[in-house]
Scaffold this motif. Structure first.
Motif, PDB file in Angstrom:
ATOM      1  N   ARG A  90       0.830  -1.208   0.000  1.00  0.00           N
ATOM      2  CA  ARG A  90       0.000   0.000   0.000  1.00  0.00           C
ATOM      3  C   ARG A  90       0.867   1.262   0.000  1.00  0.00           C
ATOM      4  O   ARG A  90       0.559   2.240  -0.692  1.00  0.00           O
ATOM      5  CB  ARG A  90      -0.929  -0.003   1.219  1.00  0.00           C
ATOM      6  N   GLU A  91       1.938   1.251   0.753  1.00  0.00           N
ATOM      7  CA  GLU A  91       2.807   2.428   0.813  1.00  0.00           C
ATOM      8  C   GLU A  91       3.480   2.689  -0.529  1.00  0.00           C
ATOM      9  O   GLU A  91       3.634   3.840  -0.945  1.00  0.00           O
ATOM     10  CB  GLU A  91       3.849   2.259   1.920  1.00  0.00           C
ATOM     11  N   ARG A  92       3.877   1.618  -1.217  1.00  0.00           N
ATOM     12  CA  ARG A  92       4.475   1.787  -2.548  1.00  0.00           C
ATOM     13  C   ARG A  92       3.454   2.371  -3.524  1.00  0.00           C
ATOM     14  O   ARG A  92       3.778   3.244  -4.331  1.00  0.00           O
ATOM     15  CB  ARG A  92       4.986   0.445  -3.068  1.00  0.00           C
ATOM     16  N   VAL A  93       2.243   1.865  -3.454  1.00  0.00           N
ATOM     17  CA  VAL A  93       1.194   2.371  -4.341  1.00  0.00           C
ATOM     18  C   VAL A  93       0.864   3.818  -3.991  1.00  0.00           C
ATOM     19  O   VAL A  93       0.683   4.666  -4.874  1.00  0.00           O
ATOM     20  CB  VAL A  93      -0.063   1.486  -4.261  1.00  0.00           C
ATOM     21  N   ARG A  94       0.794   4.115  -2.703  1.00  0.00           N
ATOM     22  CA  ARG A  94       0.495   5.482  -2.265  1.00  0.00           C
ATOM     23  C   ARG A  94       1.544   6.461  -2.812  1.00  0.00           C
ATOM     24  O   ARG A  94       1.214   7.562  -3.271  1.00  0.00           O
ATOM     25  CB  ARG A  94       0.466   5.539  -0.739  1.00  0.00           C
ATOM     26  N   ALA A  95       2.806   6.059  -2.782  1.00  0.00           N
ATOM     27  CA  ALA A  95       3.875   6.914  -3.304  1.00  0.00           C
ATOM     28  C   ALA A  95       3.727   7.123  -4.811  1.00  0.00           C
ATOM     29  O   ALA A  95       3.979   8.220  -5.328  1.00  0.00           O
ATOM     30  CB  ALA A  95       5.233   6.292  -2.987  1.00  0.00           C
ATOM     31  N   ALA A  96       3.303   6.077  -5.519  1.00  0.00           N
ATOM     32  CA  ALA A  96       3.108   6.197  -6.965  1.00  0.00           C
ATOM     33  C   ALA A  96       1.932   7.115  -7.287  1.00  0.00           C
ATOM     34  O   ALA A  96       1.989   7.907  -8.237  1.00  0.00           O
ATOM     35  CB  ALA A  96       2.884   4.819  -7.577  1.00  0.00           C
ATOM     36  N   VAL A  97       0.877   7.013  -6.498  1.00  0.00           N
ATOM     37  CA  VAL A  97      -0.303   7.864  -6.699  1.00  0.00           C
ATOM     38  C   VAL A  97       0.075   9.338  -6.578  1.00  0.00           C
ATOM     39  O   VAL A  97      -0.408  10.188  -7.340  1.00  0.00           O
ATOM     40  CB  VAL A  97      -1.405   7.502  -5.680  1.00  0.00           C
ATOM     41  N   ALA A  98       0.956   9.649  -5.644  1.00  0.00           N
ATOM     42  CA  ALA A  98       1.353  11.040  -5.417  1.00  0.00           C
ATOM     43  C   ALA A  98       2.053  11.648  -6.630  1.00  0.00           C
ATOM     44  O   ALA A  98       2.096  12.873  -6.780  1.00  0.00           O
ATOM     45  CB  ALA A  98       2.262  11.122  -4.196  1.00  0.00           C
ATOM     46  N   LYS A  99       2.590  10.798  -7.508  1.00  0.00           N
ATOM     47  CA  LYS A  99       3.322  11.283  -8.680  1.00  0.00           C
ATOM     48  C   LYS A  99       2.470  11.312  -9.944  1.00  0.00           C
ATOM     49  O   LYS A  99       2.942  11.755 -10.992  1.00  0.00           O
ATOM     50  CB  LYS A  99       4.547  10.396  -8.925  1.00  0.00           C
ATOM     51  N   LYS A 100       1.237  10.821  -9.846  1.00  0.00           N
ATOM     52  CA  LYS A 100       0.388  10.701 -11.030  1.00  0.00           C
ATOM     53  C   LYS A 100      -0.777  11.688 -10.982  1.00  0.00           C
ATOM     54  O   LYS A 100      -1.244  12.067  -9.917  1.00  0.00           O
ATOM     55  CB  LYS A 100      -0.175   9.281 -11.127  1.00  0.00           C
ATOM     56  N   LYS A 101      -1.249  12.050 -12.161  1.00  0.00           N
ATOM     57  CA  LYS A 101      -2.444  12.875 -12.255  1.00  0.00           C
ATOM     58  C   LYS A 101      -3.680  11.997 -12.063  1.00  0.00           C
ATOM     59  O   LYS A 101      -3.646  10.803 -12.374  1.00  0.00           O
ATOM     60  CB  LYS A 101      -2.508  13.553 -13.622  1.00  0.00           C
ATOM     61  N   PRO A 102      -4.781  12.561 -11.554  1.00  0.00           N
ATOM     62  CA  PRO A 102      -6.005  11.767 -11.407  1.00  0.00           C
ATOM     63  C   PRO A 102      -6.394  11.108 -12.724  1.00  0.00           C
ATOM     64  O   PRO A 102      -6.322  11.723 -13.786  1.00  0.00           O
ATOM     65  CB  PRO A 102      -7.042  12.809 -10.971  1.00  0.00           C
ATOM     66  N   GLY A 103      -6.765   9.851 -12.637  1.00  0.00           N
ATOM     67  CA  GLY A 103      -7.164   9.112 -13.829  1.00  0.00           C
ATOM     68  C   GLY A 103      -6.053   8.311 -14.467  1.00  0.00           C
ATOM     69  O   GLY A 103      -6.319   7.409 -15.271  1.00  0.00           O
ATOM     70  N   GLU A 104      -4.804   8.625 -14.145  1.00  0.00           N
ATOM     71  CA  GLU A 104      -3.693   7.876 -14.727  1.00  0.00           C
ATOM     72  C   GLU A 104      -3.545   6.521 -14.035  1.00  0.00           C
ATOM     73  O   GLU A 104      -3.755   6.395 -12.836  1.00  0.00           O
ATOM     74  CB  GLU A 104      -2.388   8.666 -14.609  1.00  0.00           C
ATOM     75  N   TRP A 105      -3.154   5.533 -14.817  1.00  0.00           N
ATOM     76  CA  TRP A 105      -3.018   4.177 -14.296  1.00  0.00           C
ATOM     77  C   TRP A 105      -1.789   4.031 -13.413  1.00  0.00           C
ATOM     78  O   TRP A 105      -0.743   4.627 -13.673  1.00  0.00           O
ATOM     79  CB  TRP A 105      -2.916   3.182 -15.444  1.00  0.00           C
ATOM     80  N   ILE A 106      -1.944   3.207 -12.386  1.00  0.00           N
ATOM     81  CA  ILE A 106      -0.825   2.757 -11.561  1.00  0.00           C
ATOM     82  C   ILE A 106      -0.650   1.270 -11.856  1.00  0.00           C
ATOM     83  O   ILE A 106      -1.576   0.480 -11.652  1.00  0.00           O
ATOM     84  CB  ILE A 106      -1.105   2.944 -10.051  1.00  0.00           C
ATOM     85  N   VAL A 107       0.505   0.905 -12.356  1.00  0.00           N
ATOM     86  CA  VAL A 107       0.773  -0.499 -12.684  1.00  0.00           C
ATOM     87  C   VAL A 107       1.970  -0.960 -11.863  1.00  0.00           C
ATOM     88  O   VAL A 107       3.005  -0.292 -11.820  1.00  0.00           O
ATOM     89  CB  VAL A 107       1.055  -0.683 -14.189  1.00  0.00           C
ATOM     90  N   GLY A 108       1.812  -2.091 -11.196  1.00  0.00           N
ATOM     91  CA  GLY A 108       2.885  -2.629 -10.367  1.00  0.00           C
ATOM     92  C   GLY A 108       3.137  -4.088 -10.678  1.00  0.00           C
ATOM     93  O   GLY A 108       2.412  -4.719 -11.450  1.00  0.00           O
ATOM     94  N   ARG A 109       4.144  -4.639 -10.046  1.00  0.00           N
ATOM     95  CA  ARG A 109       4.559  -6.007 -10.364  1.00  0.00           C
ATOM     96  C   ARG A 109       5.244  -6.652  -9.166  1.00  0.00           C
ATOM     97  O   ARG A 109       5.809  -5.973  -8.316  1.00  0.00           O
ATOM     98  CB  ARG A 109       5.567  -5.978 -11.519  1.00  0.00           C
ATOM     99  N   GLY A 110       5.146  -7.969  -9.087  1.00  0.00           N
ATOM    100  CA  GLY A 110       6.008  -8.724  -8.200  1.00  0.00           C
ATOM    101  C   GLY A 110       5.478  -9.102  -6.833  1.00  0.00           C
ATOM    102  O   GLY A 110       6.208  -9.692  -6.037  1.00  0.00           O
ATOM    103  N   TRP A 111       4.211  -8.798  -6.508  1.00  0.00           N
ATOM    104  CA  TRP A 111       3.731  -9.143  -5.163  1.00  0.00           C
ATOM    105  C   TRP A 111       3.596 -10.655  -5.009  1.00  0.00           C
ATOM    106  O   TRP A 111       3.343 -11.383  -5.959  1.00  0.00           O
ATOM    107  CB  TRP A 111       2.412  -8.436  -4.847  1.00  0.00           C
ATOM    108  N   ASN A 112       3.757 -11.095  -3.772  1.00  0.00           N
ATOM    109  CA  ASN A 112       3.701 -12.533  -3.481  1.00  0.00           C
ATOM    110  C   ASN A 112       3.156 -12.731  -2.074  1.00  0.00           C
ATOM    111  O   ASN A 112       3.850 -12.499  -1.083  1.00  0.00           O
ATOM    112  CB  ASN A 112       5.094 -13.151  -3.604  1.00  0.00           C
ATOM    113  N   GLU A 113       1.909 -13.139  -1.995  1.00  0.00           N
ATOM    114  CA  GLU A 113       1.255 -13.281  -0.691  1.00  0.00           C
ATOM    115  C   GLU A 113       1.891 -14.351   0.188  1.00  0.00           C
ATOM    116  O   GLU A 113       1.709 -14.355   1.416  1.00  0.00           O
ATOM    117  CB  GLU A 113      -0.246 -13.570  -0.877  1.00  0.00           C
ATOM    118  N   HIS A 114       2.670 -15.240  -0.399  1.00  0.00           N
ATOM    119  CA  HIS A 114       3.288 -16.317   0.379  1.00  0.00           C
ATOM    120  C   HIS A 114       4.403 -15.815   1.296  1.00  0.00           C
ATOM    121  O   HIS A 114       4.795 -16.525   2.233  1.00  0.00           O
ATOM    122  CB  HIS A 114       3.822 -17.404  -0.546  1.00  0.00           C
ATOM    123  N   ILE A 115       4.913 -14.615   1.036  1.00  0.00           N
ATOM    124  CA  ILE A 115       5.948 -14.062   1.920  1.00  0.00           C
ATOM    125  C   ILE A 115       5.400 -12.918   2.771  1.00  0.00           C
ATOM    126  O   ILE A 115       6.147 -12.262   3.487  1.00  0.00           O
ATOM    127  CB  ILE A 115       7.181 -13.594   1.122  1.00  0.00           C
TER     128      ILE A 115
END
Length: 209
Positions: A90-115
């Motif tokens: 969530r913190e990584r996404v929150r930081a990305a949101v702060a750099k984007k204009k409303p409506g712009e996509w946030i795309v991420g990669r690599g999450w793993n619920e097992h860890i």
């Protein structure tokens, strides 16, 4: 000599002689490099000569199969690898949101619920409050499962009445509503993400170097 390039600025790639004024080509290969006078002396009536003042000539750049620009775009995505909780994601996404204009996509990669310390899979509710005005798609480390917020599902047409695509599955709650976790839906969601602009592709190429 078949072809001559004269009066130019030629990068040879040879550390002992990196620059030349002219080059000669015979049978499709560079035969000589040197000064314009030296190469002109090799020309015959059958030579095709090109005068290229103030132009840069370089060896060809051959990309065998690197997906060079795609790799540069990949590096720009929110990196969720090795994070150990939903809160950290969530913190990584929150930081990305702060750099984007409303409506712009946030795309991420690599999450793993097992860890993750949470020991559960994520859902849209984990993203909706931090990105209410941005569609979010976070791709699991396997590349086959995507974690979406409500804004992304709306744009991708993923709703209660949406049937699963062939070979794919929308995870749902007891009432049949999508929870924000979709299997084999990455390509489907990517169809509604605007393609990168020319400037973004140029920046990606520089980033990948």
């Amino acid at each position: 000599m078949d072809i001559a390039i004269l009066n130019s600025r030629i990068y040879t790639g040879d550390p002992y002689r990196p620059w030349a004024e002219a080059l000669a080509i015979r049978d499709g290969k560079v035969a000589e490099v040197g000064t314009t006078a030296a190469i002109a002396a090799l020309c015959t009536p059958g030579t095709t000569a090109f005068e290229l003042p103030k132009r840069l000539v370089t060896p060809g750049i051959v990309d065998a199969h690197l997906h060079f620009v795609s790799f540069g775009l990949y590096l720009e995505r929110v990196d969720l690898r090795d994070l150990t909780s939903i809160a950290a994601c969530r913190e990584r996404v929150r930081a990305a949101v702060a750099k984007k204009k409303p409506g712009e996509w946030i795309v991420g990669r690599g999450w793993n619920e097992h860890i993750w310390s949470d020991r559960r899979e994520p859902v849209a509710q984990d993203l909706n409050d931090i990105a209410p005005d941005h569609p979010v798609m976070l791709v699991r480390c396997c590349g086959h499962t995507v974690w979406l917020n409500e804004a992304a599902m709306k744009l991708a047409g993923i709703a209660k009445e949406t049937a699963d695509a062939p070979g794919a599955r929308i995870e749902r709650d007891a009432g049949g509503r999508p929870i924000g976790l979709c299997r084999e839906y990455r390509k489907i969601v990517e169809k509604v993400i605007p393609p990168p602009t020319l400037e973004e592709r140029k920046a990606a190429a520089l980033r990948a170097q």
